[in-house]
Each structure stands twice: as C-alpha cells, then as structure tokens.
Design an enzyme around this catalytic site. Sequence first.
Site, mmCIF file in Angstrom:
data_model
loop_
_atom_site.group_PDB
_atom_site.id
_atom_site.type_symbol
_atom_site.label_atom_id
_atom_site.label_comp_id
_atom_site.label_asym_id
_atom_site.label_seq_id
_atom_site.Cartn_x
_atom_site.Cartn_y
_atom_site.Cartn_z
ATOM 1 N N GLN A 117 -4.542 -2.048 9.653
ATOM 2 C CA GLN A 117 -4.383 -3.361 9.005
ATOM 3 C C GLN A 117 -4.916 -4.467 9.924
ATOM 4 O O GLN A 117 -4.511 -4.573 11.072
ATOM 5 C CB GLN A 117 -2.896 -3.596 8.679
ATOM 6 C CG GLN A 117 -2.636 -4.853 7.887
ATOM 7 C CD GLN A 117 -3.264 -4.833 6.490
ATOM 8 O OE1 GLN A 117 -3.146 -3.845 5.765
ATOM 9 N NE2 GLN A 117 -3.952 -5.898 6.120
ATOM 10 N N LYS A 125 0.843 -1.209 0.000
ATOM 11 C CA LYS A 125 0.000 0.000 0.000
ATOM 12 C C LYS A 125 0.869 1.247 0.000
ATOM 13 O O LYS A 125 0.613 2.217 -0.725
ATOM 14 C CB LYS A 125 -0.933 -0.011 1.223
ATOM 15 C CG LYS A 125 -2.043 -1.037 1.091
ATOM 16 C CD LYS A 125 -2.749 -1.351 2.396
ATOM 17 C CE LYS A 125 -3.704 -2.526 2.212
ATOM 18 N NZ LYS A 125 -4.266 -3.042 3.447
ATOM 19 N N ASP A 163 -11.451 2.064 4.157
ATOM 20 C CA ASP A 163 -11.651 0.617 4.111
ATOM 21 C C ASP A 163 -13.149 0.279 4.132
ATOM 22 O O ASP A 163 -13.531 -0.877 3.928
ATOM 23 C CB ASP A 163 -10.989 -0.024 5.351
ATOM 24 C CG ASP A 163 -9.995 -1.104 4.961
ATOM 25 O OD1 ASP A 163 -9.840 -1.348 3.754
ATOM 26 O OD2 ASP A 163 -9.384 -1.700 5.868
#
Length: 292
Positions: A95, A51, A118
């Site tokens: 994450q 990322k 997200d």
Amino acid sequence: MKLIEGSTVAAAVYSDCHAELTALKSLGRVPGLAVILVGDDPASRAYVGAKERKCQELGLHSEKIELPFTVSQSELIDHIQRLNADPAIHGVLVQMPLPKSLCEQTVIRAISPGKDVDGLHPVNVAKLAMDDPSGFAPCTPLGCQRMLQESGIDVAGKHVVILGRSLLVGKTLALLLMRRGSGADATVTVAHSKSENLPALTRQADILVAAIGRPGLVGADHVKDGAVVLDVGINRIEDPSTKKGYRLVGDVDFDAVAPKCRAITPVPGGVGVMTIAMLMANTIRACHLSRQ
Ligand code: NAP
C-alpha cells in the site's frame, strides 16, 4: 446526462470474477492476495481494510501484513520475497505511499512481476507500453477503461484528454487507451501542472479524465457540451457538519459540470469502487497465469 456509477460497473466485473473463481475452485485452486501496510496512515488503513473485506466476500484467500513505520527497507523486502515464493499467494501489493525512509521504486521492483497485481513493476509498465497483453496494468486505469466499455462509450478515434501524468493513473491510462483493439484506439492528450491554457485544451476532449488531486478544479468552462467526464480524484475536505469531520470530493465540480455532460462519474461512488474490483480481477488472472 448519464451517471456512470461504480457499483453498477463493478457488479459486472464481480460477475466475471465469480465465474472464474468457480472454474479455479473446481481445479482445487484459490487465488490469494497479500497486502502489506506500513505505518498507520488512516486512509491507507481504510483502503487495505476494504481490499481485505472484498477478498473475504468473494472467497479469495487474503493475507494482511502490518509493519511499523520504522521497518527497514531490507525487512520489508524480506516480507515481499517470502510472499513471492508462497504458492498460496498470487498477488502482492504494497500500500502506497510509504514512509519517506523507504524507496518506493526499490520496493515495487522487489515484487515478482507475475504477482504485481498493482501493475507498477517496470516489467509490467514496459509490457503495457509495448502492447504486450501478458502483463498487469494498474487497477485504477483498468477501472476507467472498463467503466467506459460497460457504459457503451467507444473511445476508438475519440480525443481523450487526461489531466495528470502519474504512473499510477494518468500515464498508464494513456498507454491503455492508446493500445490497439477493443476499448482502446483513442487519440490521447496528457496534461499536467505545467500545461498551458488548460481549459482550452480540455474543451477539446470528447472524453475528459481528471486525475490531479485538486478538489473541484475542473469547472464548466473546462468541458465541452456532450463530453464524457471521468473523475478519478479523491480529495478529503474538512466538513465539520459530517460525522467524520470531512467529506470526499473529486477533481471535478460535479454540480457545474454534470449538466453539460453526456456521462459523468460521481465521487464517491465512481472510479474508486472500480479500483478494488480490478484488483480482484487482476489477482484472479494472476492465479490463472501462475502454475501455483
Ligand atoms: P499524483 O501522483 O500527485 O499526480 C497528480 C498529477 O496531477 C501530476 O501529474 C500533476 O502534475 C498533475 N496536476 C496537479 N495539479 C495540477 C493542475 N493544477 N493542473 C494540471 N495538472 C495538475 O496523484 P495520483 O496518484 O495520480 O492521484 C491523482 C488523484 O486521483 C488524487 O486525488 C488521488 O487521490 C486520486 N486517486 C484515486 C484513485 C481511485 O481509486 N479513484 C486511485 C489513485 C488515485 P505534475 O506531474 O506536473 O506534478
């Protein structure tokens, strides 16, 4: 049989990203993404690294916050709150998975919904369920939808069977494809580990999406002739003949299923590539939507 390659579809997404970035930069604005990594799980570290590299490649501002396995929930939330208030940051991502000592739901709820690129904050999930386009949808389902669109596969009125009911993939993909309008209007069935007679169910699918984390579970007897198959699964299986000692396989037995399909995604090189592309797109969109 058409192979739907993630890199080809992602190139179209990045082309849109470049155009939007140019427009934002002309206004003196640069989208920023912050990623928090807790602990030292090698797979999580690899995802976070990918990322970060993509942000650098595109010219997005990126910040990586690495926290030890022992970090407390309140310390982690302090970091999130600082990022929520930082005008240079438009997207905040923690994450997953987190160590067992931390509550993922509480952590996700701490992210400002406007920076939740997200798409897992309850406000964004509710907006998705309510057909409100102002929210953020999760990146993997968005990537699946975009792959179908870019490949000229119209889901409107078609029967999509999704294996897996997680919020991260299966459930939210069902919500996306059930929406009204372009790239949607599908008839969706969601199956899971308690579903009976899976092959009979999946053989009804015009479009079959496997997101279960079971290597090669979907075989030729699960798929009808001419179906489109998206394989979301990413499973590490031991393979001493490779340099890393393992290789990645999907939830679909590709060799058995591909000859029956109208189109299929490979693993690796399929949906996984799209997840990062859609994260970049969501971050740029968050910057557009914010006043910062
Ligand atoms: P998850 O949270 O573990 O959910 C798995 C789902 O599959 C659950 O709903 C489970 O049913 C169902 N399931 C498990 N075994 C099954 C079986 N034998 N038959 C039918 N359904 C079954 O996993 P996830 O986060 O959704 O991820 C699924 C897979 O996608 C994993 O391989 C993951 O690595 C991969 N993934 C890939 C990307 C990408 O970028 N390509 C992104 C995210 C995830 P129950 O609900 O009944 O337990």
